[in-house]
Design a protein around this motif. Structure first.
Motif, PDB file in Angstrom:
ATOM      1  N   ARG A  42       0.851  -1.182   0.000  1.00 41.52           N
ATOM      2  CA  ARG A  42       0.000   0.000   0.000  1.00 41.52           C
ATOM      3  C   ARG A  42       0.894   1.240   0.000  1.00 41.52           C
ATOM      4  N   ILE A  43       0.814   2.022  -1.049  1.00 35.13           N
ATOM      5  CA  ILE A  43       1.585   3.269  -1.160  1.00 35.13           C
ATOM      6  C   ILE A  43       0.696   4.398  -0.649  1.00 35.13           C
ATOM      7  N   THR A  44       1.141   5.044   0.406  1.00 33.89           N
ATOM      8  CA  THR A  44       0.273   5.988   1.114  1.00 33.89           C
ATOM      9  C   THR A  44       0.721   7.441   1.029  1.00 33.89           C
ATOM     10  N   SER A  45       1.839   7.713   0.367  1.00 30.61           N
ATOM     11  CA  SER A  45       2.320   9.090   0.328  1.00 30.61           C
ATOM     12  C   SER A  45       2.968   9.390  -1.018  1.00 30.61           C
ATOM     13  N   PRO A  46       3.046  10.677  -1.374  1.00 33.64           N
ATOM     14  CA  PRO A  46       3.735  11.057  -2.617  1.00 33.64           C
ATOM     15  C   PRO A  46       5.195  10.609  -2.635  1.00 33.64           C
ATOM     16  N   LEU A  47       5.837  10.562  -1.456  1.00 29.04           N
ATOM     17  CA  LEU A  47       7.225  10.113  -1.396  1.00 29.04           C
ATOM     18  C   LEU A  47       7.332   8.648  -1.797  1.00 29.04           C
ATOM     19  N   GLY A  48       6.456   7.816  -1.238  1.00 26.98           N
ATOM     20  CA  GLY A  48       6.457   6.406  -1.608  1.00 26.98           C
ATOM     21  C   GLY A  48       6.134   6.222  -3.080  1.00 26.98           C
ATOM     22  N   GLY A  57      -1.872   3.806  -3.840  1.00 26.82           N
ATOM     23  CA  GLY A  57      -2.985   2.873  -3.843  1.00 26.82           C
ATOM     24  C   GLY A  57      -2.578   1.502  -3.362  1.00 26.82           C
ATOM     25  N   ASN A  58      -3.417   0.524  -3.613  1.00 23.09           N
ATOM     26  CA  ASN A  58      -3.206  -0.847  -3.147  1.00 23.09           C
ATOM     27  C   ASN A  58      -2.757  -1.750  -4.290  1.00 23.09           C
ATOM     28  N   ASP A 195      -5.767  -1.158  -7.423  1.00 21.53           N
ATOM     29  CA  ASP A 195      -6.907  -0.241  -7.537  1.00 21.53           C
ATOM     30  C   ASP A 195      -6.477   1.126  -8.066  1.00 21.53           C
ATOM     31  N   THR A 196      -5.340   1.151  -8.760  1.00 13.28           N
ATOM     32  CA  THR A 196      -4.793   2.408  -9.277  1.00 13.28           C
ATOM     33  C   THR A 196      -4.966   2.559 -10.782  1.00 13.28           C
ATOM     34  N   GLY A 197      -5.606   1.590 -11.424  1.00 11.61           N
ATOM     35  CA  GLY A 197      -5.766   1.660 -12.869  1.00 11.61           C
ATOM     36  C   GLY A 197      -4.552   1.120 -13.600  1.00 11.61           C
ATOM     37  N   ILE A 198      -4.493   1.390 -14.917  1.00 12.39           N
ATOM     38  CA  ILE A 198      -3.439   0.814 -15.736  1.00 12.39           C
ATOM     39  C   ILE A 198      -3.247   1.647 -16.999  1.00 12.39           C
ATOM     40  N   ASN A 199      -2.044   1.582 -17.554  1.00 14.97           N
ATOM     41  CA  ASN A 199      -1.764   2.176 -18.861  1.00 14.97           C
ATOM     42  C   ASN A 199      -1.695   1.050 -19.885  1.00 14.97           C
ATOM     43  N   PRO A 200      -2.632   0.987 -20.846  1.00 13.80           N
ATOM     44  CA  PRO A 200      -2.591  -0.090 -21.845  1.00 13.80           C
ATOM     45  C   PRO A 200      -1.247  -0.142 -22.561  1.00 13.80           C
ATOM     46  N   GLY A 201      -0.710  -1.373 -22.698  1.00 18.41           N
ATOM     47  CA  GLY A 201       0.559  -1.547 -23.392  1.00 18.41           C
ATOM     48  C   GLY A 201       1.782  -1.290 -22.552  1.00 18.41           C
TER      49      GLY A 201
END
Length: 323
Positions: A42-48, A57-58, A195-201
């Motif tokens: 789980r990335i919880t901050s802009p630094l991470g 996100g998760n 749960d952060t989505g994806i970039n196709p390709g």
């Protein structure tokens, strides 16, 4: 990390953790049972986010090495585990509509995961609209599409999906795509749910319009399986293994030992790039049995999604519906 290419958050964390004891803004959790390992990042901050080069996100990584045995019981158990993990990050009610998107090129075996999963989806939206009285109350509205790729349609995949989302207004979008890993051991055996989505390709370095809650206006879940690994990564790992073995057998203080120790990451990258990348570009490698692998893993993922989207259905009921 700039020269190591991976779509997996767990690998990005492992690479960063080599030189850092802890990663600020990154929480991790591990679980293992029935020969299935689950890692949650789980990335919880802009630094991470900056350190791992992944959106906040998760990220759920399911490692199932025994999938190579193609045991039906193990596959069903894995499907149920996938369904459980999806339900943990998606809140659906009885009337929630879900759009399942199978990204990738069905003409290329290593990139056909998304379309193959769509072929096995329990699609019900049209039935609920046309014959609501004949539909089991446990069944929720699900629709699916395999939009192809830019080279086939001439249209950005993100534009196609955005148009569909604007029209049918789903509560959730689940996108399935093939990924790239830095480890050959993860090919066809690791499943990432985010749960952060994806970039196709993204698996082969093509960066198109992203699919996310910000771009689509709906909760977007990405599910991916590594099907390729960069030849550059294999070359780097092979060179590192050779250096480690030579170091262990070379007397410290000798000229040869000094030469070996001087080969840092930058020099190894330059050697591999000179041999591979300069002559053949960004070469990617996939197993020779990728066709069998894709058929098996796509069915397992589809079953997991079907279990997650419909309320209290069984795998037997799903398979009967699809017949």
């Amino acid at each position: 990390m700039s020269n190591i290419r991976t779509d997996l958050a767990i690998e990005a964390r492992e690479l960063y953790a080599k030189d850092h004891e802890e990663i600020p803004g990154v929480e991790t959790e591990d679980e293992e049972s029935d020969n299935i390992r689950i890692n949650r990042v789980r990335i919880t901050s802009p630094l991470g986010e900056r350190q791992l080069n992944k959106p906040m996100g998760n990220y759920i990584t399911i490692d199932a090495v025994d999938i190579r045995e193609r045991d039906p019981e193990y596959g069903e158990m894995l499907s149920r585990r996938i369904g459980d993990e999806i339900r943990k990050i998606v809140n659906l009610n009885d009337h929630s509509t879900t759009l399942v998107v199978g990204l990738g090129n069905w003409n290329i075996t290593a990139d056909s995961l998304g379309p193959k999963v769509v072929d096995r989806m329990m699609v019900t939206r049209h039935i609920i609209q046309l014959m609501p009285d004949q539909v089991d109350e446990r069944v929720r509205p699900v629709c699916a599409i395999a939009p192809g790729v830019l080279g086939i349609t001439g249209i950005e995949t993100g534009e196609i999906i955005k148009g569909i989302v604007d029209r049918i207004k789903p509560d959730c979008v689940i996108a399935i795509d093939a990924l790239a890993s830095r480890s050959t051991n993860r090919i066809g055996t690791t499943i990432q749910i985010a749960d952060t989505g994806i970039n196709p390709g993204s698996g082969i370095g093509n960066h198109r319009m992203g699919l996310s809650k910000e771009t689509l206006g709906a909760t977007t879940i990405a599910i991916g399986v590594p099907t390729v690994v960069y030849a550059h990564t294999i070359g780097r790992d092979s060179l590192q293994l050779l250096i480690d073995k030579l170091s262990a057998r070379t007397t410290p203080g000798t000229p040869l030992y000094g030469m070996i120790k001087e080969l840092g990451e930058d020099k190894m990258d330059n050697i591999v790039e000179e041999i591979l990348t300069n002559n053949m570009g960004d070469l990617v490698v996939t197993p020779k049995d990728i066709d069998v692998m894709m058929e098996h893993i796509s069915g397992i993922i589809a079953d997991g999604i079907n279990l997650a989207l419909h309320k209290d259905v069984t795998l037997e009921e799903v398979h009967t519906f699809l017949q």
